[in-house]
Design a protein around this motif. Sequence first.
Motif, PDB file in Angstrom:
ATOM      1  N   SER A   1      -8.581  -7.511 -13.683  1.00 44.07           N
ATOM      2  CA  SER A   1      -7.293  -7.808 -14.325  1.00 44.07           C
ATOM      3  C   SER A   1      -6.714  -6.461 -14.760  1.00 44.07           C
ATOM      4  CB  SER A   1      -7.657  -8.830 -15.713  1.00 44.07           C
ATOM      5  OG  SER A   1      -8.565  -7.655 -16.686  1.00 44.07           O
ATOM      6  N   GLN A   2      -7.430  -5.316 -14.685  1.00 44.90           N
ATOM      7  CA  GLN A   2      -7.006  -4.083 -14.899  1.00 44.90           C
ATOM      8  C   GLN A   2      -6.389  -3.231 -13.615  1.00 44.90           C
ATOM      9  OE1 GLN A   2      -6.654  -3.013 -18.141  1.00 44.90           O
ATOM     10  NE2 GLN A   2      -7.494  -5.193 -18.366  1.00 44.90           N
ATOM     11  N   LEU A   3      -6.317  -3.969 -12.453  1.00 46.64           N
ATOM     12  CA  LEU A   3      -5.828  -3.338 -11.282  1.00 46.64           C
ATOM     13  C   LEU A   3      -4.517  -4.353 -10.851  1.00 46.64           C
ATOM     14  CD1 LEU A   3      -9.007  -3.468  -9.130  1.00 46.64           C
ATOM     15  CD2 LEU A   3      -8.163  -1.656 -10.545  1.00 46.64           C
ATOM     16  N   SER A   4      -3.664  -3.092 -10.086  1.00 41.97           N
ATOM     17  CA  SER A   4      -2.546  -3.843  -9.514  1.00 41.97           C
ATOM     18  C   SER A   4      -2.859  -4.611  -8.092  1.00 41.97           C
ATOM     19  CB  SER A   4      -1.628  -2.606  -9.099  1.00 41.97           C
ATOM     20  OG  SER A   4      -1.106  -2.178 -10.182  1.00 41.97           O
ATOM     21  N   GLU A   5      -2.264  -5.493  -7.982  1.00 40.29           N
ATOM     22  CA  GLU A   5      -2.515  -6.272  -6.711  1.00 40.29           C
ATOM     23  C   GLU A   5      -2.627  -5.523  -5.400  1.00 40.29           C
ATOM     24  OE1 GLU A   5      -1.278 -10.534  -6.126  1.00 40.29           O
ATOM     25  OE2 GLU A   5      -1.392 -10.864  -8.327  1.00 40.29           O
ATOM     26  N   ASP A   6      -1.600  -4.486  -5.452  1.00 44.04           N
ATOM     27  CA  ASP A   6      -1.539  -3.555  -4.156  1.00 44.04           C
ATOM     28  C   ASP A   6      -2.793  -2.498  -4.161  1.00 44.04           C
ATOM     29  OD1 ASP A   6      -0.788  -2.112  -6.209  1.00 44.04           O
ATOM     30  OD2 ASP A   6       1.261  -1.437  -5.298  1.00 44.04           O
ATOM     31  N   GLU A   7      -3.618  -2.363  -5.083  1.00 44.93           N
ATOM     32  CA  GLU A   7      -4.736  -1.656  -5.168  1.00 44.93           C
ATOM     33  C   GLU A   7      -5.819  -2.166  -4.271  1.00 44.93           C
ATOM     34  OE1 GLU A   7      -7.560   0.698  -5.085  1.00 44.93           O
ATOM     35  OE2 GLU A   7      -5.797   1.338  -6.059  1.00 44.93           O
ATOM     36  N   PRO A   8      -6.441  -1.347  -3.065  1.00 46.38           N
ATOM     37  CA  PRO A   8      -7.243  -1.909  -2.328  1.00 46.38           C
ATOM     38  C   PRO A   8      -8.414  -2.673  -2.849  1.00 46.38           C
ATOM     39  CG  PRO A   8      -6.256  -0.064  -1.468  1.00 46.38           C
ATOM     40  CD  PRO A   8      -5.918   0.026  -2.615  1.00 46.38           C
ATOM     41  N   LEU A   9      -8.867  -2.137  -4.002  1.00 42.17           N
ATOM     42  CA  LEU A   9      -9.897  -2.694  -4.665  1.00 42.17           C
ATOM     43  C   LEU A   9      -9.730  -3.965  -5.327  1.00 42.17           C
ATOM     44  CD1 LEU A   9     -11.564   0.515  -6.725  1.00 42.17           C
ATOM     45  CD2 LEU A   9     -12.586  -0.723  -4.776  1.00 42.17           C
TER      46      LEU A   9
ATOM     47  N   ALA B   1      -6.227   6.053   4.714  1.00 45.04           N
ATOM     48  CA  ALA B   1      -7.740   5.596   4.542  1.00 45.04           C
ATOM     49  C   ALA B   1      -8.112   6.479   3.274  1.00 45.04           C
ATOM     50  CB  ALA B   1      -8.530   6.075   5.710  1.00 45.04           C
ATOM     51  N   ALA B   2      -9.458   6.164   3.062  1.00 43.37           N
ATOM     52  CA  ALA B   2      -9.950   6.785   1.890  1.00 43.37           C
ATOM     53  C   ALA B   2      -9.857   8.047   1.694  1.00 43.37           C
ATOM     54  CB  ALA B   2     -11.386   6.321   1.565  1.00 43.37           C
ATOM     55  N   ASN B   3     -10.242   8.878   2.912  1.00 51.79           N
ATOM     56  CA  ASN B   3     -10.234  10.212   2.950  1.00 51.79           C
ATOM     57  C   ASN B   3      -8.678  11.037   2.753  1.00 51.79           C
ATOM     58  OD1 ASN B   3     -12.453   9.191   4.603  1.00 51.79           O
ATOM     59  ND2 ASN B   3     -12.897  11.364   4.528  1.00 51.79           N
ATOM     60  N   SER B   4      -7.627  10.059   2.786  1.00 49.81           N
ATOM     61  CA  SER B   4      -6.386  10.800   2.775  1.00 49.81           C
ATOM     62  C   SER B   4      -5.619   9.978   1.463  1.00 49.81           C
ATOM     63  CB  SER B   4      -5.708  10.554   4.070  1.00 49.81           C
ATOM     64  OG  SER B   4      -5.549   9.260   4.255  1.00 49.81           O
ATOM     65  N   LEU B   5      -6.039   8.924   1.262  1.00 49.80           N
ATOM     66  CA  LEU B   5      -5.226   8.236  -0.014  1.00 49.80           C
ATOM     67  C   LEU B   5      -5.652   8.804  -1.490  1.00 49.80           C
ATOM     68  CD1 LEU B   5      -5.297   4.741   1.032  1.00 49.80           C
ATOM     69  CD2 LEU B   5      -3.499   6.147   1.254  1.00 49.80           C
TER      70      LEU B   5
END
Length: 444
Positions: free
Chosen positions: A192-200, A282-286
């Motif tokens: 609930s603390q995340l935006s829906e566009d956050e991959p997690l 990707a995780a290495n660049s985001l």
Amino acid sequence: MTTATEGAELTQVGPGTPMGRLMREYWMPALKSSEIERDGPPIRLMLLGEKLIAFRDSAGKVGVMDHRCPHRCASLFIGRNEEGGIRCLYHGWKYDVTGQCIDMPSVPPEQDFKHKVKARAYRTLERAGLVWVYMGERAEAPPLPALQILDAPDDEINVGMIQRDCNYLQAIEGEIDTAHFGYLHGGHVDASQLSEDEPLYHTVTIRAPQYRVADMPWGTQYGAYRSAGPGRTYWRFANFLFPFWTQAPNGEFDSHAHGRAWVPIDDHHCMYVFIWWKRAKAANSLPQPTYKDGTPIGGTGRGNKLLPNTTDWMGRWRMADSEANDWGMDRDAQRSNAIYSGIDGIHLQDQAVTESMGPIVDHTFEHLGPSDQMITRTRRRLLIAARALRDDGVPPPGVDDGSIYHGARSGYFVSDDQGAWRDVYERRLAAALHPSPAPARAAE
């Protein structure tokens, strides 16, 4: 259940073992090209339980060979790299990059027999900033695996290496186990603390995904899926590729061209070799993941702190945090749920878990569940291939036809495509961004 006998077959990689023979059928990324310089000092290198040296000669060619001088077995690591070869300190015998003895200064000219002496050396080539080694016995080496990332020019490829103190197989299995993400990496995160566009977001909203798993020409593949709302599905696709490659879903599928090798150093250690496209999201660049208010999510810190390389056999690309300091675990952060694991950094969390199992997992102690389908399928594929090679001489997947790797990609996406899972994958892959092929390179 994997039996003790099967576990030994899967994890032992030395000369003469079924899995060791299978591994030797393939090119292996062994070291960064930057680790050795012309006429510079050789480095110690272990691959598949063999103690080797690597050096670059005066012409820039790379030699990888048994570290023992064929004369009296003194180590060529302490030798002199000079004028087109490596010279043993003991009696001055000198060897070129093919292992051929080219000078015997301690032997009278009329008794010279250098043409009869050759160190055990392996073929090498350089691509994507890496030195690749072929340790097999074929007269003509096989092609490199045609991973999509290897289509990119070298200047569009990033390379990383990290040693892991466990068997290659449990490192691979940590990669292809997607169910752990919602706990090990995100167990403290409130969706609930995340935006829906956050991959997690989708991973921590539904922490128990459904799976589809299949054998593929390159190895195995899973599609893990969760509802992303009415008529929408959040997909995470990942792959195991023979003999030790993985593709993790830690980037946006549409650009995530990469490969992650878990190269066996010996039965108890492996080298993680990560090659990825600079244009990938990707995780290495985001940026580091954040909550809605912009606060960084604990445990997702960027950067892997490494110790300086040493000349020891196990002295290359080591994490600063290890079992010796409990992988930097902060028990207060764990207790307060600031970081579920108490360990900051996703790679380090994975490293801690797989190394904590010991050098080689006792597979008879396991109780595998539905979320382990990819692991059991991959073990079966490896066993079948190793036994077919041992018993009938059948080349394992990808050795003769490296192009089979080109259809493999991993990553996450949300889709309203309600087709069969493999059709969803193929349609997404066809529309994805691909590296432009680099100029063809011949094996040396």
